[in-house]
Every structure is written in structure tokens, then in C-alpha cells.
Design a protein around this motif. Structure first.
Motif, mmCIF file in Angstrom:
data_model
loop_
_atom_site.group_PDB
_atom_site.id
_atom_site.type_symbol
_atom_site.label_atom_id
_atom_site.label_comp_id
_atom_site.label_asym_id
_atom_site.label_seq_id
_atom_site.Cartn_x
_atom_site.Cartn_y
_atom_site.Cartn_z
ATOM 1 N N TRP A 78 0.809 -1.220 0.000
ATOM 2 C CA TRP A 78 0.000 0.000 0.000
ATOM 3 C C TRP A 78 0.845 1.273 0.000
ATOM 4 N N CYS A 79 2.160 1.148 0.073
ATOM 5 C CA CYS A 79 3.083 2.276 0.243
ATOM 6 C C CYS A 79 3.444 2.890 -1.118
ATOM 7 N N ALA A 80 2.965 4.110 -1.376
ATOM 8 C CA ALA A 80 3.237 4.775 -2.661
ATOM 9 C C ALA A 80 4.734 5.029 -2.888
ATOM 10 N N PRO A 81 5.493 5.539 -1.904
ATOM 11 C CA PRO A 81 6.926 5.722 -2.133
ATOM 12 C C PRO A 81 7.652 4.399 -2.414
ATOM 13 N N CYS A 82 7.137 3.300 -1.839
ATOM 14 C CA CYS A 82 7.733 1.980 -2.080
ATOM 15 C C CYS A 82 7.588 1.607 -3.555
ATOM 16 N N ARG A 83 6.460 1.951 -4.141
ATOM 17 C CA ARG A 83 6.210 1.652 -5.552
ATOM 18 C C ARG A 83 7.211 2.399 -6.438
ATOM 19 N N VAL A 84 7.541 3.625 -6.062
ATOM 20 C CA VAL A 84 8.507 4.426 -6.818
ATOM 21 C C VAL A 84 9.920 3.856 -6.647
ATOM 22 N N GLU A 85 10.239 3.430 -5.435
ATOM 23 C CA GLU A 85 11.598 2.987 -5.098
ATOM 24 C C GLU A 85 11.943 1.584 -5.601
ATOM 25 N N MET A 86 10.971 0.678 -5.653
ATOM 26 C CA MET A 86 11.233 -0.735 -5.926
ATOM 27 C C MET A 86 12.006 -0.986 -7.229
ATOM 28 N N PRO A 87 11.694 -0.316 -8.344
ATOM 29 C CA PRO A 87 12.481 -0.572 -9.564
ATOM 30 C C PRO A 87 13.972 -0.266 -9.401
ATOM 31 N N SER A 88 14.308 0.757 -8.598
ATOM 32 C CA SER A 88 15.734 1.064 -8.406
ATOM 33 C C SER A 88 16.411 -0.017 -7.574
ATOM 34 N N LEU A 89 15.675 -0.642 -6.663
ATOM 35 C CA LEU A 89 16.234 -1.762 -5.897
ATOM 36 C C LEU A 89 16.500 -2.951 -6.815
ATOM 37 N N GLY A 90 15.566 -3.212 -7.732
ATOM 38 C CA GLY A 90 15.772 -4.287 -8.707
ATOM 39 C C GLY A 90 16.969 -4.013 -9.597
ATOM 40 N N ALA A 91 17.105 -2.770 -10.032
ATOM 41 C CA ALA A 91 18.245 -2.402 -10.888
ATOM 42 C C ALA A 91 19.559 -2.508 -10.119
ATOM 43 N N LEU A 92 19.548 -2.147 -8.835
ATOM 44 C CA LEU A 92 20.754 -2.268 -8.015
ATOM 45 C C LEU A 92 21.166 -3.732 -7.880
ATOM 46 N N GLN A 93 20.201 -4.609 -7.650
ATOM 47 C CA GLN A 93 20.506 -6.037 -7.565
ATOM 48 C C GLN A 93 21.105 -6.517 -8.882
ATOM 49 N N HIS A 94 20.545 -6.047 -9.977
ATOM 50 C CA HIS A 94 21.050 -6.453 -11.287
ATOM 51 C C HIS A 94 22.489 -5.969 -11.496
ATOM 52 N N SER A 95 22.814 -4.751 -11.035
ATOM 53 C CA SER A 95 24.149 -4.208 -11.286
ATOM 54 C C SER A 95 25.192 -4.638 -10.259
ATOM 55 N N LEU A 96 24.828 -4.759 -8.978
ATOM 56 C CA LEU A 96 25.815 -5.096 -7.945
ATOM 57 C C LEU A 96 25.644 -6.486 -7.343
ATOM 58 N N GLY A 97 24.479 -7.097 -7.567
ATOM 59 C CA GLY A 97 24.192 -8.382 -6.936
ATOM 60 C C GLY A 97 25.153 -9.477 -7.342
ATOM 61 N N GLY A 98 25.411 -10.370 -6.423
ATOM 62 C CA GLY A 98 26.319 -11.489 -6.670
ATOM 63 C C GLY A 98 26.699 -12.131 -5.363
ATOM 64 N N PRO A 99 27.808 -12.853 -5.347
ATOM 65 C CA PRO A 99 28.187 -13.579 -4.134
ATOM 66 C C PRO A 99 28.489 -12.675 -2.934
ATOM 67 N N GLY A 100 28.818 -11.405 -3.175
ATOM 68 C CA GLY A 100 29.174 -10.516 -2.072
ATOM 69 C C GLY A 100 28.121 -9.493 -1.715
ATOM 70 N N PHE A 101 27.022 -9.442 -2.480
ATOM 71 C CA PHE A 101 26.003 -8.412 -2.229
ATOM 72 C C PHE A 101 24.639 -8.898 -2.691
ATOM 73 N N GLU A 102 23.599 -8.562 -1.894
ATOM 74 C CA GLU A 102 22.239 -8.923 -2.292
ATOM 75 C C GLU A 102 21.236 -7.917 -1.744
ATOM 76 N N VAL A 103 20.231 -7.625 -2.555
ATOM 77 C CA VAL A 103 19.100 -6.808 -2.127
ATOM 78 C C VAL A 103 18.001 -7.765 -1.668
ATOM 79 N N VAL A 104 17.473 -7.527 -0.474
ATOM 80 C CA VAL A 104 16.419 -8.361 0.097
ATOM 81 C C VAL A 104 15.252 -7.452 0.463
#
Length: 184
Positions: A78-104
Motif C-alpha cells: 500500500w506504500c506509494a513511495p515503495c512503488r517508486v523505489e522498488m524498480p531502483s532496488l531491482g536495478a541495483l541487484q542487477h548491477s551489484l548483486g552477486g556472491p558478495g552483495f544482495e538486495v532483500v
């Protein structure tokens, strides 16, 4: 009042000088700009061992991510700012995610699995670890009172940073701060 400030400055200098992990925090702190100015970095603080659930109702825990840097985002459908923020979290996981970093992501409170899946699909995010805190137990223990809140955990599972509110987590500023924190 001035002696108290001097003592605080001395304590901070001694802490950072004697603690190599804290030196990474100092380097990251110097890079805070843009949305990252809202990020509060601090000495490592233990995270409570409170159980979570996966989208399949299986028991989960933040402990399973120990050994890597983790960006934990507390959010709700139900959180409107969360809806705006979530795509950047997905993009961060895509760019930095791996054995040493993860977005949860941790859906705090009463968020049904169908609503979570719909939210993530609408945000175009399908590759983030999605956990649930249906009774808000972890959120309460960690002092999460509003959403979104993003917490940075070091590889030992301790909190080293917290940002209240939304942010562009895939910005150059965010990646610079995170890279500085993760530096050996």
C-alpha cells in the motif's frame, strides 16, 4: 556543553582509528550525496534474530544472507513511495548483486502473497529476494515505524546504515557509497 562535544569527537576519532571496519564507514560517509544524504551510517549494531516467511510460507531469516553485504528494504504493497523505489532496488541487484552483495525485500505487516506478487510484477521486479514479516515482529524489534526504510547489513549480519524514506538505490551516488562500504 563544549567539553561533551570534544569528548564525542575524541571517542569517534578513536573508534574509527582503531576499527578497520569503521574506516569503511568513514569512506562511505564521505561519498554521501543526492538521496544518500538521508543515509545514516553507524558502527555495526546486531540485528535481532526474528523469523520471517518466504512467499511460499516457508520459514526464512536474515541470517541466511550472512557472509555478504545485504541491503534490506522494508516496504508494503500500500506504500506509494515503495512503488517508486522498488524498480531502483531491482536495478541495483542487477548491477551489484552477486556472491558478495544482495538486495532483500521484507514486506512489513499484512501484505498478502498475491498482492506482493502483483506489486512486484507491476514494478517490473521479479529477481529480488522477497520475504514477509506478517506480524511486524522484525520491524518492531528494529524500530521500523514508517515505510520505506532500507537497512544495510555487513557480512556479519550487523546493521551499519539506515535510510528512512525512498531513494534511488541504483544512482551513481548509492553505488559509490555501497562500493566504499564493501571495499576490503
Amino acid at each position: 556543553m563544549l567539553p561533551v562535544i570534544r569528548l564525542a569527537a575524541l571517542y569517534t576519532a578513536l573508534f574509527f582509528g582503531a576499527n578497520p571496519a569503521a574506516a569503511d564507514v568513514m569512506a562511505a560517509d564521505a561519498l554521501r550525496a543526492g538521496d544518500m544524504k538521508k543515509l545514516n551510517l553507524a558502527a555495526p549494531d546486531a540485528v535481532p534474530a526474528v523469523g520471517l516467511l518466504g512467499l511460499d510460507d516457508a520459514p526464512r531469516s536474515l541470517d541466511e544472507f550472512k557472509g555478504k553485504w545485504v541491503l534490506v528494504n522494508f516496504w508494503a504493497t500500500w506504500c506509494a513511495p515503495c512503488r517508486v523505489e522498488m524498480p531502483s532496488l531491482g536495478a541495483l541487484q542487477h548491477s551489484l548483486g552477486g556472491p558478495g552483495f544482495e538486495v532483500v525485500t521484507v514486506a512489513a505487516g499484512r501484505n498478502g502473497v498475491p498482492q506482493i506478487e502483483k506489486f512486484m510484477a507491476e514494478a517490473g521486479v521479479t529477481h529480488l529476494a522477497a520475504l514477509r514479516d506478517p506480524k511486524g515482529a522484525l520491524s518492531r524489534e528494529m524500530g521500523i515505524v514508517g515505510l520505506p526504510v532500507t537497512v544495510i547489513l555487513n557480512p556479519e549480519g550487523a546493521e551499519v546504515g539506515r535510510l528512512i524514506g525512498d531513494a534511488d538505490w541504483n544512482s551513481a551516488e548509492a553505488r559509490a557509497v555501497l562500493t566504499a562500504l564493501m571495499a576490503p
